[in-house]
Design an enzyme around this catalytic site. Sequence first.
Site, PDB file in Angstrom:
ATOM      1  N   CYS A 101      75.373  20.727  58.010  1.00 27.95           N
ATOM      2  CA  CYS A 101      75.064  19.367  56.930  1.00 27.95           C
ATOM      3  C   CYS A 101      75.654  18.086  57.133  1.00 27.95           C
ATOM      4  O   CYS A 101      75.596  17.491  58.374  1.00 27.95           O
ATOM      5  CB  CYS A 101      75.339  19.816  55.196  1.00 27.95           C
ATOM      6  SG  CYS A 101      74.374  19.087  54.038  1.00 27.95           S
ATOM      7  N   ARG A 135      66.081  14.593  47.672  1.00 27.09           N
ATOM      8  CA  ARG A 135      66.899  15.734  47.962  1.00 27.09           C
ATOM      9  C   ARG A 135      65.974  16.823  48.572  1.00 27.09           C
ATOM     10  O   ARG A 135      65.233  17.200  47.678  1.00 27.09           O
ATOM     11  CB  ARG A 135      68.164  16.153  47.255  1.00 27.09           C
ATOM     12  CG  ARG A 135      69.347  15.020  47.162  1.00 27.09           C
ATOM     13  CD  ARG A 135      70.178  15.788  46.359  1.00 27.09           C
ATOM     14  NE  ARG A 135      71.244  16.349  47.450  1.00 27.09           N
ATOM     15  CZ  ARG A 135      72.248  15.909  48.423  1.00 27.09           C
ATOM     16  NH1 ARG A 135      72.291  14.753  48.086  1.00 27.09           N
ATOM     17  NH2 ARG A 135      73.035  16.538  48.904  1.00 27.09           N
ATOM     18  N   HIS A 201      73.475  26.124  54.400  1.00 26.83           N
ATOM     19  CA  HIS A 201      74.580  26.524  53.374  1.00 26.83           C
ATOM     20  C   HIS A 201      74.081  28.177  53.037  1.00 26.83           C
ATOM     21  O   HIS A 201      73.251  28.641  53.647  1.00 26.83           O
ATOM     22  CB  HIS A 201      74.705  25.749  52.136  1.00 26.83           C
ATOM     23  CG  HIS A 201      75.020  24.431  52.602  1.00 26.83           C
ATOM     24  ND1 HIS A 201      76.207  23.857  53.007  1.00 26.83           N
ATOM     25  CD2 HIS A 201      74.088  23.294  52.185  1.00 26.83           C
ATOM     26  CE1 HIS A 201      76.103  22.701  53.264  1.00 26.83           C
ATOM     27  NE2 HIS A 201      74.795  22.155  52.589  1.00 26.83           N
TER      28      HIS A 201
END
Lengths: 252, 467
Positions: A101, A135, A201
Amino acid sequence: MIEAMTQFKLRIAHLYPDHMNIYGDRGNILTLRQRCAWRAIQAEVLPIGPGAVVDWDAIDLVFFGGGQDSGQALIAADFVERHGPDLRRAIDAGLVLLAICGGYQLLGHYFLTHTGERLPGIGALDLHTIGGGKRLIGNIVVEAAAPLAPTRLVGFENHSGRTYLGAGVHPLGRVIAGNGNNGEDGSEGAVYRNSIGCYMHGSLLPKNPQLADHLLTMALSRRYGSAAVLPPLDDTLELNAQRTMVERVGRN
Amino acid sequence: MRPALRLIAAILAGKAAALASRAFGRGGGTTLPGVVARRIEPVTLARLCALLPQGVTLVAGTNGKTTTTRMVAAALAAADRRVLHNRAGANLVSGLTATALAGSGIDGRPRADIGLFETDEAALPQVIAETAPRLVLLHNLFRDQLDRYGEIDTIAANWRAALATLGAGATVLLNADDPAVAMLGEGLTARVRYYGIDDLRHAAGGGEHIADAQFCRACGTRYQYLARFYAHVGHYRCPGCGRERPTPHYRLARIEPAGIGGARLLLGLPDGGMEMQLPLPGLYNAANALAAVATARELDTPAGAIRQALEGFSAAFGRIERIDAAGRPLLVALIKNPVGASETVRMLVEASSAAAGLHMLVVINDRHADGTDVSWLWDAEFERLAGVTGRVVVSGTRAADMAVRLKYAGIDPARMTVVEALPAALDTALAQLPPGAMFCALPTYTAMLELRTELVRRGWARPFWED
């Protein structure tokens, strides 16, 4: 075999653990540590904070996680100015690295924010990132490219930046479910020599032991040559977690 | 339609929805009536709150808001004040509206003196705008459900903007020990009061890796911690600009833990001391009690009533709740984010020393209300469980993930059983429970509701809306 491994030692650098530690990325460090410990490989984790001086030749594996925007803002200049040139050279020379990220974005050429500001990265990976509005959030399944194929990697993405790859890198894999690098071209992550960046993640490595061992294998053989072969572990629980999400997300 | 008529129409429709919701067995109607009423009259909540003689008090924070709000409600009730309280935990704007509807007559007149609302972190700005609170308690701010709430910086910025709209007649009560919250007190028109823990013997540290506010909000320098309770909570000072933990008006001077049964608390208040036996264990419950005492005192509740209420307090559903599972004591402790889970684990490990092993049922779901991202499991410190754990049954939609987490925390996979369906998991856990062992269920939010339903079905617990 296990006894033979005690002679091996790996130094793992954890970049900016106090600033870049969101979304459970610490699980990747726990996983590298444990998978070494279970094989009697000595693993030393070195936290690298702002202002630190690093001898990259002494490092076997680097982990760089994601952070809050405020955390990333506090370390970006230190990272780019202090470590940029040396780390770029080390990556060119085959340093083993995993970045997630925010850390992934900082390895590229630049990040163009939605307000038009151009924030420099270190340019070690041939990619750039453009800030987006909405997002990209949710479970992600990625069919890994060689040498990890046909592994399906599972994780959770949560990013507004859209990353576009140049000709100097190739994708970590193809998105089966989720958005990946930019939600447009079906790619996720980037691989250049022994360095890997991606948006996954979850944490990534606990549920994807193939990738964890791929990183450890590269780090060991770089330091000790081809004699260092990782003994297998019982990955029943890990592979069950991976398969569960591949099947569940695939059903939706 | 005239506003007065529109409000009555909204109230009637909301009340009808509540009746229908109960009749069809869809839980207690804790949210739907609010949704229905707001469709007819969007300012229903504002209109109803404006009629409360003692105004509205709001409680927000990542962890402890349900328990703290219930403590304040108990203290107010002990002082014979009629409280409008979203007791069932529906803490979004629709849930608050439903609570206000249930506590009002069809003409909108409240059957209460004061409104007391536990409020969701993301909903707080809108709730402040609609309810014009006289008192706002902000308890703490930790990473929680990042896929839903975003980063804590975003929440803090939204809170700051909302607090800035409060006038001089309002009071903002802040936790001095949490810099993410304490620093919100700067530059407000509202009156600001602080509370904090002064007993540094309990500053055991831990969770530094999930400290989200360890850099000064004003100048970016890393805070120096004189003492750290957990994560970014402690006694801190910025070496860059000199900002530091504000001196609290309400202090927890001493905490004397007494195992799973609770703790003895000594508090310093602006007008004298208070001593009480709190029947809840753990440092964070002591902090909840401190916040509740400060809130109740700010609302002019007599000290005697506060003490009586807290000494007779029983936990909210799933918050260290003790249940009799057909003769075997079961402790239910909600886990929902890294700091809360780490502190719950710490408390359990400390309290289990007297028992013959700590046996657990861990239920991890990833439904919307839990957060769909289970990355947080890797931020929580389950490592403390290694060495004290007897047998663990892992359940829920993310049972497979949790089993991996516990394995990497150092728990032998041979001690673990993965059973995704909850009723079967509960049976498995009970079947392998040795006599004298401590048995604890650690569910996420929706898992806790499922567990509750299962316990009610077996006749071991009451439905939550009757709680």
